[in-house]
Design a protein around this motif. Structure first.
Motif, mmCIF file in Angstrom:
data_model
loop_
_atom_site.group_PDB
_atom_site.id
_atom_site.type_symbol
_atom_site.label_atom_id
_atom_site.label_comp_id
_atom_site.label_asym_id
_atom_site.label_seq_id
_atom_site.Cartn_x
_atom_site.Cartn_y
_atom_site.Cartn_z
ATOM 1 N N GLY A 66 0.571 -0.810 0.091
ATOM 2 C CA GLY A 66 0.521 -0.694 -0.438
ATOM 3 C C GLY A 66 0.926 1.412 0.303
ATOM 4 N N GLY A 67 2.450 1.695 -0.207
ATOM 5 C CA GLY A 67 2.738 2.234 -0.072
ATOM 6 C C GLY A 67 3.054 3.158 -0.924
ATOM 7 N N SER A 68 3.127 2.439 -2.365
ATOM 8 C CA SER A 68 3.012 2.912 -3.926
ATOM 9 C C SER A 68 2.065 4.239 -3.898
ATOM 10 N N GLU A 69 0.580 4.020 -3.476
ATOM 11 C CA GLU A 69 -0.138 4.005 -3.628
ATOM 12 C C GLU A 69 -0.222 5.309 -2.468
ATOM 13 N N THR A 70 0.176 5.086 -0.963
ATOM 14 C CA THR A 70 0.079 6.455 0.090
ATOM 15 C C THR A 70 1.117 6.977 -0.470
#
Length: 355
Positions: A66-70
């Motif tokens: 989820g870090g990429s989207e964040t």
């Protein structure tokens, strides 16, 4: 920058799509991340991409846990309206038995999570990341159709589908009056031409967009790898042999890339990208970037127009044997080609035939 229509949507996307798999994930070692770029590092790359005319960015809920989207949500902010934003659902994103796949609950929960992390009220292209053999296709499509009708998603697509899976999904959509896929994201590279057998004929016939991931085969086509053991320690390929390709054959292709690059005063990676951009079925090529200089190098491929001699050399070095029933259908088709029409043997598709 050059642009192509996304399927038949009327929406135009840049020929290069910025892949955000390298963004985020530094605080999640277990996450599917490669570069683990910080928001500051990602901001520099996104800014450079937008300045170059790239208006298409692709990520997934699973990248960096989820870090990429964040990170992407933090970086885009007021620039959100300048971007055709794509993300994906389906891959395992948690420890629970239902944190994977395309059930109604999984799609709804993942979509809300993606919207929250990306700090946006809609996704322009929402894609199922792979085929889910456990969820009926109609269940998956109805869930995506609901998301479109709610205004949370503009268009839907798929990734890593076989041609029969793609066609079945399109058939279900047509029969049930559901939102259809407008694109498919597939591994396509001079080092991996499998999609030419079935997927590309289906895409061409149905007028879908083909979005290509890993065009350099994880860095293998950078020109820094060869059969003598030379490699690039910073490349993903040096850490994991993904995507899987026949490396012995690929080294022959790399020889061809280097030969063309030498006479075109370019680099093997740019030639590999230009080869892919020259394919009529290709709408956009997804490039994963860790440094601004990599983006600049990739962008230079847009100015390369390979001639017939270049393309023939590269096609011959990378061609894979035709599979059945393609090879026997090509025999029958060959006798019916109109005079002067460029027939390409096993790559023949009825979708490309003059009406």
């Amino acid at each position: 920058m050059q642009y192509e229509q996304l399927g038949q949507t009327g929406l135009f996307v840049s020929r290069f799509c910025l892949g955000a798999m390298t963004f985020g994930g530094a605080d999640n070692p277990a996450g599917n991340a490669i570069g683990r770029l910080s928001a500051g590092e990602a901001d520099a790359i996104v800014g450079m991409a937008l300045d170059a005319g790239i208006n298409f960015i692709d990520t997934a809920d699973v990248y960096g846990g989820g870090g990429s989207e964040t990170v992407l949500g933090e970086v885009l902010k007021e620039r959100r309206s300048d971007v055709v934003l794509a993300t994906k659902v389906s891959s395992k994103a948690g420890r629970g038995p239902n944190d994977i796949g395309q059930s109604r609950g999984r799609i709804m929960a993942s979509l809300e999570g993606s919207l929250r992390r990306l700090k946006t009220d809609h996704i322009d292209l929402y894609q199922v990341h792979t085929f889910d053999p456990f969820t009926p296709i109609e269940t998956m499509l109805r869930s995506l159709d609901d998301a479109v009708r709610q205004g949370k998603v503009r268009h839907i697509g798929c990734s890593n589908f076989a041609a029969w899976q793609l066609m079945k999904a399109l058939g279900v959509s047509a029969r049930a009056g559901l939102e259809p896929f407008v694109s498919i994201q597939s591994f396509y590279s001079i080092a991996g031409r499998d999609v030419e057998a079935e997927v590309i004929p289906a895409v061409t016939d149905q007028k879908l967009s083909l979005l290509c991931w890993s065009p350099l085969a994880g860095g293998l086509l950078s020109g820094k790898f060869d059969r003598h053991g030379n490699s690039d320690a910073s490349a993903r390929r040096a850490k994991i042999a993904f995507p899987p390709v026949d490396e012995a054959r690929t080294f022959d292709m790399i020889d061809g890339l280097k030969a063309v690059a030498q006479r075109r005063k370019s680099e093997p990676a740019q030639i590999a990208l230009a080869w892919l951009l020259a394919k009529p079925a290709v709408t956009s090529v997804i490039v994963g970037i860790k440094r601004p200089d990599q983006l600049a190098a990739n962008l230079s491929a847009l100015d390369l127009v390979l001639n017939k001699e270049d393309l023939d050399l590269l096609d011959e070095a990378s061609r894979i044997p035709a599979s059945y029933p393609g090879w026997i259908q090509s025999y029958n088709a060959a006798g019916r080609v109109p005079a002067g029409y460029p027939f390409d043997g096993p790559n023949w598709t009825l979708g490309e035939r003059p009406r």
